[in-house]
Motif scaffolding. Structure first.
Motif, PDB file in Angstrom:
ATOM      1  N   ALA A 254       0.839  -1.201   0.000  1.00 33.30           N
ATOM      2  CA  ALA A 254       0.000   0.000   0.000  1.00 33.30           C
ATOM      3  C   ALA A 254       0.873   1.250   0.000  1.00 33.30           C
ATOM      4  O   ALA A 254       0.574   2.236  -0.692  1.00 33.30           O
ATOM      5  N   HIS A 255       1.974   1.236   0.747  1.00 35.85           N
ATOM      6  CA  HIS A 255       2.875   2.386   0.801  1.00 35.85           C
ATOM      7  C   HIS A 255       3.558   2.598  -0.551  1.00 35.85           C
ATOM      8  O   HIS A 255       3.700   3.733  -1.012  1.00 35.85           O
ATOM      9  N   ILE A 256       3.947   1.498  -1.207  1.00 38.35           N
ATOM     10  CA  ILE A 256       4.563   1.604  -2.539  1.00 38.35           C
ATOM     11  C   ILE A 256       3.577   2.216  -3.531  1.00 38.35           C
ATOM     12  O   ILE A 256       3.927   3.097  -4.322  1.00 38.35           O
ATOM     13  N   ALA A 257       2.319   1.759  -3.484  1.00 36.98           N
ATOM     14  CA  ALA A 257       1.291   2.297  -4.394  1.00 36.98           C
ATOM     15  C   ALA A 257       1.089   3.786  -4.143  1.00 36.98           C
ATOM     16  O   ALA A 257       0.965   4.583  -5.094  1.00 36.98           O
ATOM     17  N   LYS A 258       1.083   4.189  -2.883  1.00 36.30           N
ATOM     18  CA  LYS A 258       0.903   5.606  -2.534  1.00 36.30           C
ATOM     19  C   LYS A 258       2.062   6.439  -3.074  1.00 36.30           C
ATOM     20  O   LYS A 258       1.855   7.510  -3.645  1.00 36.30           O
ATOM     21  N   LEU A 259       3.296   5.936  -2.894  1.00 37.53           N
ATOM     22  CA  LEU A 259       4.463   6.661  -3.397  1.00 37.53           C
ATOM     23  C   LEU A 259       4.444   6.769  -4.924  1.00 37.53           C
ATOM     24  O   LEU A 259       4.812   7.798  -5.489  1.00 37.53           O
ATOM     25  N   LYS A 260       4.010   5.698  -5.595  1.00 34.15           N
ATOM     26  CA  LYS A 260       3.920   5.741  -7.057  1.00 34.15           C
ATOM     27  C   LYS A 260       2.922   6.804  -7.515  1.00 34.15           C
ATOM     28  O   LYS A 260       3.160   7.513  -8.486  1.00 34.15           O
TER      29      LYS A 260
END
Length: 192
Positions: free
Chosen positions: A167-173
């Protein structure tokens, strides 16, 4: 070594390099030690013979001995000993009653004792133990004395952590695409 191995070991045979006087050394009582001075490098064969109620078969060990310091560039002296230690652990998976009695009654052996008035619960039947999930100790009758560990709980925690990371990776993307969006538009306009 401050332990009396005589409670378990009956005899030890050291096979030193053939250049030593009497290279085969048989020790019938503790401490099972050989003390010599010399120089060189060789392998010592060590055979342990146990008391009959401990183990019928002798055990062969090998110790690679270097009678010179690791740093050969420094000055050598006969006054300073060269320490070359190894650690071998011998496990007796199914000790006999006689062996346990011998060890427990030996004055030099200190065994952990349960608190006064505390008794262990009866052992878990074999069929229950085989059905229990491997690695799961939270329902074990002795769990109060050990760290709680459940393989199932651990896997759930890892899955939850993985979801958080994704979820954090998706948010950063998404944040990167918002920042890069106008930049990419400006770049494409300047390229025309």
């Amino acid at each position: 070594m401050n332990e009396d191995l005589g409670v378990v070991v009956k005899r030890v045979v050291f096979q030193l390099h053939s250049s030593f006087n009497s290279p085969t050394r048989v020790l019938e009582s503790p401490p099972f030690e050989v003390s010599e001075a010399g120089w060189g490098e060789f392998e010592i064969a060590i055979t342990l013979y146990f008391h009959s109620d401990v183990c019928d078969k002798p055990l062969n060990l090998y110790h690679h001995l270097k009678l010179y310091p690791e740093d050969e560039s420094g000055p050598m002296s006969t006054k300073k000993p060269v320490v070359m230690e190894t650690y071998d652990e011998i496990v007796f998976p199914e000790p006999s009653e006689g062996f346990l009695a011998r060890v427990q009654n030996h004055p030099a052996v200190t065994l952990p004792r349960l608190p006064i008035g505390f008794t262990l619960p009866p052992p878990v039947p074999v069929e229950d133990a085989s059905r229990r999930k491997r690695g799961d100790t939270k329902d074990h009758p002795l769990s109060q004395w050990f760290m709680n560990f459940s393989e199932a709980d651990e896997l759930l925690q890892l899955a939850a952590a993985r979801q958080q990371v994704q979820a954090h990776i998706a948010k950063l993307k998404r944040q990167i695409s918002v920042i890069d969006g106008p930049h990419q538009q400006l770049k494409s306009i300047s390229d025309q």
